[in-house]
Design a protein around this motif. Sequence first.
Motif, PDB file in Angstrom:
ATOM      1  N   VAL A 116     -10.981   4.084  -1.975  1.00  0.00           N
ATOM      2  CA  VAL A 116      -9.686   3.521  -1.606  1.00  0.00           C
ATOM      3  C   VAL A 116     -10.002   2.724  -0.413  1.00  0.00           C
ATOM      4  CG1 VAL A 116      -7.199   3.812  -0.948  1.00  0.00           C
ATOM      5  CG2 VAL A 116      -8.332   5.192  -2.371  1.00  0.00           C
ATOM      6  N   ASP A 121      -7.608   1.299   2.919  1.00  0.00           N
ATOM      7  CA  ASP A 121      -6.404   1.378   3.285  1.00  0.00           C
ATOM      8  C   ASP A 121      -6.049   0.573   4.484  1.00  0.00           C
ATOM      9  OD1 ASP A 121      -7.702   2.679   5.516  1.00  0.00           O
ATOM     10  OD2 ASP A 121      -6.657   4.642   5.355  1.00  0.00           O
ATOM     11  N   PRO A 165      -2.531  -2.328  -2.118  1.00  0.00           N
ATOM     12  CA  PRO A 165      -3.469  -1.440  -2.664  1.00  0.00           C
ATOM     13  C   PRO A 165      -4.794  -1.959  -2.814  1.00  0.00           C
ATOM     14  CG  PRO A 165      -1.397  -1.298  -3.593  1.00  0.00           C
ATOM     15  CD  PRO A 165      -1.313  -2.566  -3.009  1.00  0.00           C
ATOM     16  N   LEU A 189       0.318   3.642  -3.014  1.00  0.00           N
ATOM     17  CA  LEU A 189      -0.603   4.478  -2.607  1.00  0.00           C
ATOM     18  C   LEU A 189      -0.127   5.475  -1.445  1.00  0.00           C
ATOM     19  CD1 LEU A 189      -3.930   2.451  -3.107  1.00  0.00           C
ATOM     20  CD2 LEU A 189      -2.703   4.215  -4.645  1.00  0.00           C
ATOM     21  N   PHE A 227       0.811  -1.045   0.019  1.00  0.00           N
ATOM     22  CA  PHE A 227       0.002  -0.088   0.185  1.00  0.00           C
ATOM     23  C   PHE A 227       0.957   1.219   0.101  1.00  0.00           C
ATOM     24  CE2 PHE A 227      -2.426   3.280   1.522  1.00  0.00           C
ATOM     25  CZ  PHE A 227      -3.747   3.462   1.012  1.00  0.00           C
TER      26      PHE A 227
END
Length: 457
Positions: free
Chosen positions: A135, A137, A330, A24, A20
């Motif tokens: 998104v 997360d 991600p 991102l 991640f």
Amino acid sequence: MTVLDQIDTIVIVMMENRSFDHALGYLSLNGGQVNGLSADPTWQANFINEYNGKQYPIHPLSPNGPPISDPPHDRGPIATQISAPCTAGGCPELGGFVQSYATRTPAPSNLADVMGYYDASTVPTFDFLAKHFTVCDNWFAPLPSGTQANRLMAMAGESRISDNVHGLSFLPDQPLVYDWLRQRGIPWCVYQSGSFFPFFSLMKEWLPEILLSLTLPLDEAGGNFRRYSRFQDDWQGNGILPKVIFIEPEYTDGPHNTANDDHCPTGMAGGQAFIADIYRTLISNPVRWKETLLVVTYDEHGGFFDHVPPLDIAVDIGGYSFKTTGLRVPAFLVSPYVTPGSVFSGKLDHTAVLQMLAEKFDSHNVYSTAVSARSAQLDRLSSALSGQPATQPAPTLAGAPMHAAAAAFKGAVQAGVSDTSQGFHNVALQVARDHPQLLTSPQWTGLAQYLSTYGKH
């Protein structure tokens, strides 16, 4: 009526081997909502990895940098990555990424790469999806292990192996979500990018159906396994499509022409273009799009740094006792049924997709005993969806730039590169032995070319 009742088609895309924070984490550097990287030097200093007397901090990666040598990401190296402490005074864990990378053979070109992160210039499609959709997360690989075990968890909720199968071997047969859907009469299909094999050709019981399906002419009604090159025509046509669609990239670890799965040394540009193409296809049919959910995620973190410790979820897999999940990957939810620009921070792993399928297609909301036990320790993916669909047309995604140095790696992939590439090589040999007629089929010209080069290895 639940929000899942309003969704007619679920499309699932699983890419390869990025964390991640690596892909991102940049979204939070300027105050974004995601639990990503911080621009605070004190925060970053907490996660400095140290190896052989040298410190390796978190740092940005150039979009035009050279290909990254594939970091180790099997069970043993991941244990080092997670459990080793950071530099003195820093985080008591998550300090072994560089230490693990240094064990790679041949040696990596740049040890610092595993501590690096990209920004919007390298992941423009992801930047677009983050602005307009959701998104996730807090989405973790299910196991602190490699590709094969994690993809089995994603497609079955359990795995008969705890790490990658070594050598020229097939995966052990076990029920997959394909079986689960078929038993319930739910139509499904797999679209495979490129001209080679989908992932579960590595499982011998699926190989006959895969070969039969992929050998059908492109203009003929397809079986359960189809070439991605026909996806746009299928989606834009008036025919009935399956309720669950899996879309697979062309794998770096397989015999490939233009890999686009993001698995190092393949760069990110091919994957960004691939996901952008999927999105553009989905919105090109507004009637279908208004009842569609696209889920994009990665099988595991690929050996790259992430600052969030794994979840404490214990499970026995293949005779091995795991104490935690893997690291974060991600993940996006793309649909008219999500809040634009939102972040979902519920605890998830790949089995959350199976639980969502159970909520939609099983009268008791049960996928399996294993998935139910895991779901009790996770949040529901369906809770990230909005009951009120967007009324505006889907946002348009402009062409994603292709950085030459980050384009898909076009190198020789042969037996011995990795466990999964050895597996795909074994599939190619098996096909040549059992179905030699396919080597003259126009649908398998790439396979014939591959075997003419690497068939003796």
